[in-house]
Design an enzyme around this catalytic site. Structure first.
Site, short mmCIF file in Angstrom:
data_model
loop_
_atom_site.label_atom_id
_atom_site.label_comp_id
_atom_site.label_asym_id
_atom_site.label_seq_id
_atom_site.Cartn_x
_atom_site.Cartn_y
_atom_site.Cartn_z
N LYS A 65 0.66 -1.19 0.07
CA LYS A 65 0.11 -0.01 0.02
C LYS A 65 1.03 1.18 -0.06
CE LYS A 65 -3.80 -2.19 2.39
NZ LYS A 65 -3.13 -3.55 2.63
N LEU A 66 1.82 1.34 -0.97
CA LEU A 66 2.66 2.42 -1.00
C LEU A 66 1.94 3.93 -1.26
CD1 LEU A 66 5.44 1.12 -3.64
CD2 LEU A 66 5.22 0.79 -0.84
N ILE A 69 5.86 10.67 -1.85
CA ILE A 69 6.16 11.64 -3.13
C ILE A 69 6.47 10.98 -4.02
CG2 ILE A 69 6.81 13.29 -1.43
CD1 ILE A 69 9.88 12.80 -2.27
N ASN A 71 8.84 10.52 -6.37
CA ASN A 71 10.05 9.73 -6.62
C ASN A 71 10.11 8.63 -5.85
OD1 ASN A 71 12.93 10.21 -7.84
ND2 ASN A 71 13.37 10.22 -5.62
N ARG A 209 -6.89 -15.51 7.09
CA ARG A 209 -7.35 -16.44 8.10
C ARG A 209 -7.95 -17.64 7.98
NH1 ARG A 209 -8.45 -10.73 11.38
NH2 ARG A 209 -8.74 -10.23 9.09
#
Length: 234
Positions: A65-66, A69, A71, A209
């Site tokens: 889940k990046l 900014i 770059n 799970r």
């Protein structure tokens, strides 16, 4: 788009140690080809484990889940491409998605935009400061992900049918919060059974799970695969 239940089931290795994850992978054997590795395992040696699994022929969904900014997102994606991952999540913010798409261009990495977490309901979204209800926010982000050139979307199966109409037939639609009939929902609020999710338009199902915590993980995975195969053959 991937066909067959084995290519669509992603087992979430939401476990505290790589030793436990290795045991699950060994137990499931050739029945399962696709695994998700998220924060819990990633910060316990799971990134190297993910690289090793990919090297052994398994597909890996790296659920990071990046969001950062442009770059920083781009440089992270470039290194994840080198790891041999199959899927990667980032939050579906337009600038971040565009940076990631450019960084992954020419690779086999499928970038997935996370719309609204399946643990969130309408009040949670309001508390987070959004002006949209979960359904509206999911659809808006799906449109933005398609415009950015993303490979797919992560959303609740409840939104899958509406999202599929927006993103078309080719983009992946990955749904967590999958619970077989009778399974505990845990902290998930918007859930569906495997068959319901596939019929709603999901291309890949993430199941954690209900498999990894089951008394017999192999039997649990086979039951889910059988349900998926039945739904796909309808």
């Amino acid at each position: 788009m991937t066909t067959g239940a084995r290519g669509r089931l992603i087992v979430g290795l939401d476990l505290p140690t790589t030793a436990q994850a290795e045991k699950i992978v060994s137990t499931l054997g050739d029945d399962v080809a696709f695994y998700k590795i998220g924060y819990q395992l990633a910060f316990a040696g799971g990134l190297e484990f993910a690289r090793d699994l990919a090297g052994s022929g398994k597909k890996i969904f790296l659920d990071m889940k990046l969001l950062d900014i442009d770059n920083t997102v781009a440089k992270g994606v470039e290194n994840i491409v080198k790891m041999g991952m199959s899927m990667l999540t980032l939050h579906a913010y337009p600038k971040a998605m565009r940076a990631a798409v450019e960084a992954a261009r020419g690779s086999g990495l499928c970038l997935l935009g996370v719309t609204v977490l399946t643990s969130m309901d309408e009040q949670d979204v309001i508390d987070a400061g959004y002006e949209y209800d979960p359904h509206t926010l999911v659809l808006r982000r799906a449109e933005q992900a398609r415009a950015a050139g993303m490979g797919g979307i992560v959303c609740s199966a409840e939104e899958a049918s509406a999202v599929r109409k927006i993103i078309g037939a080719e983009m992946a639609l990955v749904t967590p919060g999958i619970r077989p009939v009778g399974a505990d929902k845990g902290d998930q609020k918007r859930v569906m059974t495997p068959a319901q999710a596939l019929r709603a338009g999901s291309s890949h199902l993430v199941v954690g799970r209900p498999i990894v915590m089951a008394p017999d993980p192999l039997a649990a995975s086979r039951a889910i695969l059988a349900e998926m195969d039945s739904a796909l053959s309808d």
